[in-house]
Design a protein around this motif. Structure first.
Motif: not given
Length: 364
Positions: A102-106, A110-113, A282-286
């Motif tokens: 989950a932390m990696v996905a977050a 964040a990096v993608s945004v 909101a993308r990282p949360l999704f």
């Protein structure tokens, strides 16, 4: 801590591999599409450049799909190798095993945004400019800034630069507008100022206009004349004007707040861009919610069976959440719900749903 690092490294490796597969697949499809779009006057190198510029935008939109497939692949692998069983036997709950992915996905979100979004904005804008140049010579350009709206139109007879202080939301009426016409060789030949300009098929209709000829040896003010109505031919249409600024993804997220202010000062509706800004935040949360959804269906040991049904259910639920998010975005753009509700309600609901599913699978 070592186990968290191990799970994080495994998930990142699976995600990057999945991302590379999608990159190759999307690139090949887009290359074929671009080859069909342009004629023989556009070289293969130019088509390949367009493909590489257009691929990041498509890949950015497919990031949720890549994330949930990477999550499913990781937890299926961990379940088949009994690593999750060993983790549970050591006293670590299944929910604790999800912290690292989950932390990696977050972080990926964040990096993608923060970095991916500006890259996609730059490449998509460059792609649009090059594609328009190859299609019709790149004659039509639109820019919005603090000093108003700027347009450029052109054809074989020359270019015309248009500046307006304000416009209507449909981009068909300009106020306090000026036209500067340029000859094909680049020199200005005519300047027009008008109180209002309205776009009709094939022409701008100017009201209360004053025209100055800009020929060498001619005094522009002496030769100037006024007209109640003046017709200026145009190659622009309402659709291609709005298409030039209507796509929020063509603006970097770091410049989006200022661009929204410029849109509102120019008279355009900025609701679509406001919704897009909140959706990006909101993308990282999704993405975290999608990882938990994939884990909720595939964390069970493979010996329990029904693996195929679980994978299919995870993918279908992921697609369902993605389309609900898009539906909320459309409702936000149409003004039926607020931009904040449209952007944040689907990720929060998806996260709570995934947590409930995991708790049910683990303790229910």
């Amino acid at each position: 801590m070592i186990l968290h690092y191990y799970f994080a490294r495994r998930f990142l490796k699976v995600f990057l591999g999945m991302l590379m597969i999608f990159f190759l697949f999307v690139s090949l499809l887009d290359l074929v599409d671009q080859l069909r779009r342009f004629d023989a006057s556009v070289t293969f190198g130019q088509v390949l450049t367009l493909t590489l510029l257009n691929t990041p935008q498509a890949l950015y939109q497919m990031l949720p799909l890549v994330m949930i497939l990477a999550s499913i692949a990781l937890f299926l692998s961990l379940a088949r190798s009994s690593e999750l069983v060993v983790s549970r036997a050591s006293g670590r709950s299944g929910l604790a095993s999800l912290i690292a992915p989950a932390m990696v996905a977050a972080v990926i979100g964040a990096v993608s945004v923060g970095m991916g979004n500006p890259i996609v904005a730059a490449t998509s804008k460059r792609f649009s400019d090059l594609a328009e140049r190859y299609d019709n010579g790149g004659n039509n350009v639109l820019s919005i800034g603090a000093d108003g709206l700027w347009l450029r139109q052109g054809d074989d007879t020359g270019q015309t630069v248009i500046r307006a202080a304000r416009t209507n939301p449909e981009a068909t009426a300009l106020n306090d507008v000026s036209f500067v016409a340029y000859a094909p060789n680049g020199g200005p030949v005519r300047r027009i100022e008008a109180a209002e300009a309205r776009l009709e098929p094939g022409a701008w209709i100017l009201h209360d206009a004053k025209s100055w000829p800009l020929h060498p040896g001619v005094n522009p003010e002496t030769a100037a004349y006024r007209l109640e109505t003046l017709l200026v031919p145009s190659t622009l249409t309402q659709d291609n004007i709005r298409d030039r600024f209507g796509n929020p993804s063509a603006v970097s997220i770091w410049d989006l707040s200022g661009f929204i202010g410029d849109l509102e000062r120019a008279g355009f509706s900025a609701r679509r861009h406001q919704v897009w800004l909140q959706m990006e935040l909101a993308r990282p949360l999704f993405l975290v919610a999608l990882v938990l959804v994939g884990a909720g269906f595939t964390m069970r040991h493979s010996r329990l069976g029904r693996t195929g049904i679980s994978v299919l259910a995870a993918i279908m639920l992921g697609f369902g959440l993605y389309y609900i998010r898009n539906f909320a975005q459309i409702m936000g753009e149409n003004g039926q719900i607020s931009p904040y509700l449209a952007a944040w309600a689907p990720p929060v609901a998806a996260l709570l749903l995934a947590l409930g599913l995991i708790l049910h699978m683990e303790d229910g």
